[in-house]
Design a protein around this motif. Sequence first.
Motif, mmCIF file in Angstrom:
data_model
loop_
_atom_site.group_PDB
_atom_site.id
_atom_site.type_symbol
_atom_site.label_atom_id
_atom_site.label_comp_id
_atom_site.label_asym_id
_atom_site.label_seq_id
_atom_site.Cartn_x
_atom_site.Cartn_y
_atom_site.Cartn_z
ATOM 1 N N ARG A 181 -3.751 -1.791 3.538
ATOM 2 C CA ARG A 181 -2.622 -1.580 4.467
ATOM 3 C C ARG A 181 -2.988 -0.623 5.608
ATOM 4 O O ARG A 181 -2.348 -0.657 6.653
ATOM 5 C CB ARG A 181 -1.429 -1.020 3.703
ATOM 6 N N ALA A 182 -3.958 0.256 5.365
ATOM 7 C CA ALA A 182 -4.350 1.219 6.408
ATOM 8 C C ALA A 182 -5.873 1.271 6.474
ATOM 9 O O ALA A 182 -6.506 2.158 5.917
ATOM 10 C CB ALA A 182 -3.773 2.603 6.086
ATOM 11 N N PRO A 183 -6.489 0.290 7.161
ATOM 12 C CA PRO A 183 -7.968 0.212 7.177
ATOM 13 C C PRO A 183 -8.623 1.446 7.796
ATOM 14 O O PRO A 183 -9.800 1.693 7.558
ATOM 15 C CB PRO A 183 -8.249 -1.035 8.016
ATOM 16 N N GLY A 184 -7.857 2.237 8.541
ATOM 17 C CA GLY A 184 -8.432 3.452 9.137
ATOM 18 C C GLY A 184 -8.215 4.686 8.283
ATOM 19 O O GLY A 184 -8.438 5.802 8.751
ATOM 20 N N ALA A 185 -7.794 4.512 7.052
ATOM 21 C CA ALA A 185 -7.644 5.641 6.120
ATOM 22 C C ALA A 185 -8.927 5.769 5.299
ATOM 23 O O ALA A 185 -9.828 4.931 5.389
ATOM 24 C CB ALA A 185 -6.449 5.396 5.200
ATOM 25 N N THR A 186 -9.011 6.862 4.497
ATOM 26 C CA THR A 186 -10.115 6.985 3.543
ATOM 27 C C THR A 186 -9.526 7.216 2.163
ATOM 28 O O THR A 186 -8.386 7.698 2.042
ATOM 29 C CB THR A 186 -11.051 8.169 3.878
#
Length: 258
Positions: free
Chosen positions: A92-97
């Motif tokens: 859902r949030a590909p720019g998260a880690t």
Amino acid sequence: MADGDDATPTPLPGATTHFGNQTVAEGEKAGMVHGVFSNVASKYDVMNDVMSMGIHRLWKDAMMDWLAPHDGQRLLDVAGGTGDIAFRFLDRAPGATAVVCDMTEAMLVEGQKRAEAEALSGSLDWVVGDAMALPFEDRVFDVYTISFGIRNVTRIEDALSEAFRVLAPGGRLMVLEFSQIPNDLMQRVYDLYSFNVIPRMGQVIANDRDSYQYLVESIRQFPDQERFADMIRTAGFEQVAYRNLSMGIAALHSGWKI
Ligand SMILES: C[S@@+](CC[C@H](N)C(=O)[O-])C[C@H]1O[C@@H](n2cnc3c(N)ncnc32)[C@H](O)[C@@H]1O
């Protein structure tokens, strides 16, 4: 895979706890839980789908709906096992880690074999560690999740206070766990299913009845929705709220570190 610090807390002398329906010394429980999940690791994902008839997927999606992940967030998924929560979060949030932390290495190894793991290797870490003594600095995560993990932890209060410690101010805790059905009749029907069917399925599919007997017993030992919400408040979290899933068979609890 990173091996976290071996900082498992020393049990209090003489203290006891539950291991399913058995009362055991506090110092014994973690080893017994580790034994259960080492035994079931290779069958864990398939058993989850079979036992819950796939419903655990809907509950995990409901967790994501409430969490609303966004890019830039740093997720810590404790007792993360084979990675279901971290995979969903990063989807859902590909720019998260994300960091998946679990005390049973065999579960993490199964997670790393999954197709999603390789594609997400740049944003996902796997760390062996104990929820009661997390191998992370203070205030380094924005989101802490624990899904079907906290009922296995020897001292739930210690895990919650570790969650509070590693979250940055403004960070959020979310717990997905089996809970109690407020309707007695429904609870009895569900108990009949879980105590009679699930250990047998464990025997047939994973050749391991005892581990699944433990799993159903541990569900009944876990505090109900209100009591667990109080424990989360006691750990320092604010705006604590919960949502029942499938009539209370499971529940999501949310809290904020303000
Ligand atoms: C039922 S599995 C849940 C896995 C995954 N979170 C999910 O929702 O499918 C429970 C996991 O909790 C882990 N666990 C139990 N006690 C733990 C502890 N004290 N610290 C870290 N992990 C723990 C077990 O090793 C196991 O992988």
